[in-house]
Motif scaffolding. Structure first.
Motif, PDB file in Angstrom:
ATOM      1  N   TRP A 162       0.780  -1.246   0.000  1.00 28.19           N
ATOM      2  CA  TRP A 162       0.000   0.000   0.000  1.00 28.19           C
ATOM      3  C   TRP A 162       0.806   1.288   0.000  1.00 28.19           C
ATOM      4  O   TRP A 162       0.282   2.339  -0.359  1.00 28.19           O
ATOM      5  N   GLU A 189      -1.321   8.610   0.737  1.00 27.07           N
ATOM      6  CA  GLU A 189      -0.886   7.290   1.201  1.00 27.07           C
ATOM      7  C   GLU A 189      -1.862   6.717   2.224  1.00 27.07           C
ATOM      8  O   GLU A 189      -2.122   5.518   2.236  1.00 27.07           O
ATOM      9  N   ASP A 211      -7.826   1.819   1.459  1.00 28.46           N
ATOM     10  CA  ASP A 211      -8.223   0.940   0.357  1.00 28.46           C
ATOM     11  C   ASP A 211      -7.644  -0.462   0.545  1.00 28.46           C
ATOM     12  O   ASP A 211      -8.331  -1.467   0.308  1.00 28.46           O
ATOM     13  N   TYR A 212      -6.389  -0.541   0.965  1.00 34.26           N
ATOM     14  CA  TYR A 212      -5.737  -1.835   1.217  1.00 34.26           C
ATOM     15  C   TYR A 212      -6.464  -2.584   2.327  1.00 34.26           C
ATOM     16  O   TYR A 212      -6.762  -3.778   2.197  1.00 34.26           O
ATOM     17  N   HIS A 263       4.841   3.231  -6.445  1.00 35.93           N
ATOM     18  CA  HIS A 263       4.731   1.981  -5.703  1.00 35.93           C
ATOM     19  C   HIS A 263       6.048   1.688  -5.005  1.00 35.93           C
ATOM     20  O   HIS A 263       7.097   2.234  -5.383  1.00 35.93           O
ATOM     21  N   ARG A 300      -4.637   5.212   0.415  1.00 38.98           N
ATOM     22  CA  ARG A 300      -4.236   3.892  -0.104  1.00 38.98           C
ATOM     23  C   ARG A 300      -4.238   2.851   1.004  1.00 38.98           C
ATOM     24  O   ARG A 300      -4.603   1.700   0.778  1.00 38.98           O
ATOM     25  N   LEU A 301      -3.834   3.247   2.212  1.00 45.31           N
ATOM     26  CA  LEU A 301      -3.889   2.320   3.348  1.00 45.31           C
ATOM     27  C   LEU A 301      -5.336   1.901   3.590  1.00 45.31           C
ATOM     28  O   LEU A 301      -5.620   0.714   3.783  1.00 45.31           O
TER      29      LEU A 301
END
Length: 157
Positions: free
Chosen positions: A33, A141, A147-148, A40, A144-145
């Motif tokens: 993530w 970020e 979403d992960y 990435h 994204r965490l």
């Protein structure tokens, strides 16, 4: 340019501090993530000795320009799982960060209410001219965490 700005970014998540701490410190989870959209973390570059004095290393790569790489090398100066870690970092490859000036990254995992964990990121010092950009990077970020974590939750359901 004077690096004298400390960033503070916070967000509340549903999972426990133990789950969130592991997402931040386990190399496989972190590689899944970390990085702002368009970037990435190369999974095979992540190493982390999860202890006081332990070393950490990872490389972020720009998705559309793989030659653009930002390397983080760090040493844990505080490590209290699952509540907080602090790392002294050297970041190279980011034009907004002087690689000769170490940064400090503090990540706290604080229980809030009955069902939440506040993640607080404190990092710096940054030059004022790039501080906002890096603050926005942390916000991205953290998205994204989330979403992960959502995808991981669906997999286990």
């Amino acid at each position: 340019m004077t690096a004298n700005v400390m960033l503070v970014v916070e967000r509340v998540f549903r999972p426990s501090s133990a789950v969130l701490f592991r997402a931040w410190t386990d190399p496989d989870e972190m590689a899944a993530w970390r990085g702002s959209p368009g970037w990435h973390v190369e999974a095979d570059t992540v190493t982390s000795e999860l202890r006081l004095g332990g070393h950490h290393h990872h490389v972020k790569v720009r998705d559309d320009q793989p030659a653009v790489r930002v390397t983080t090398d760090a040493v844990f100066t505080e490590f209290f799982a699952p509540d907080v870690f602090v790392a002294r970092q050297r970041i190279t490859g980011d034009p907004g960060i002087d690689p000769d000036i170490p940064l400090e990254l503090r990540v706290e995992f604080l229980k809030t209410g009955r069902d939440g964990t506040l993640i607080r990121i404190i990092q710096g010092p940054y030059d004022e001219a790039v501080a906002e950009e890096h603050s926005l990077g942390w916000e991205r970020e953290l998205t994204r965490l989330q979403d992960y974590l959502d995808a991981k939750s669906k997999e286990s359901a």
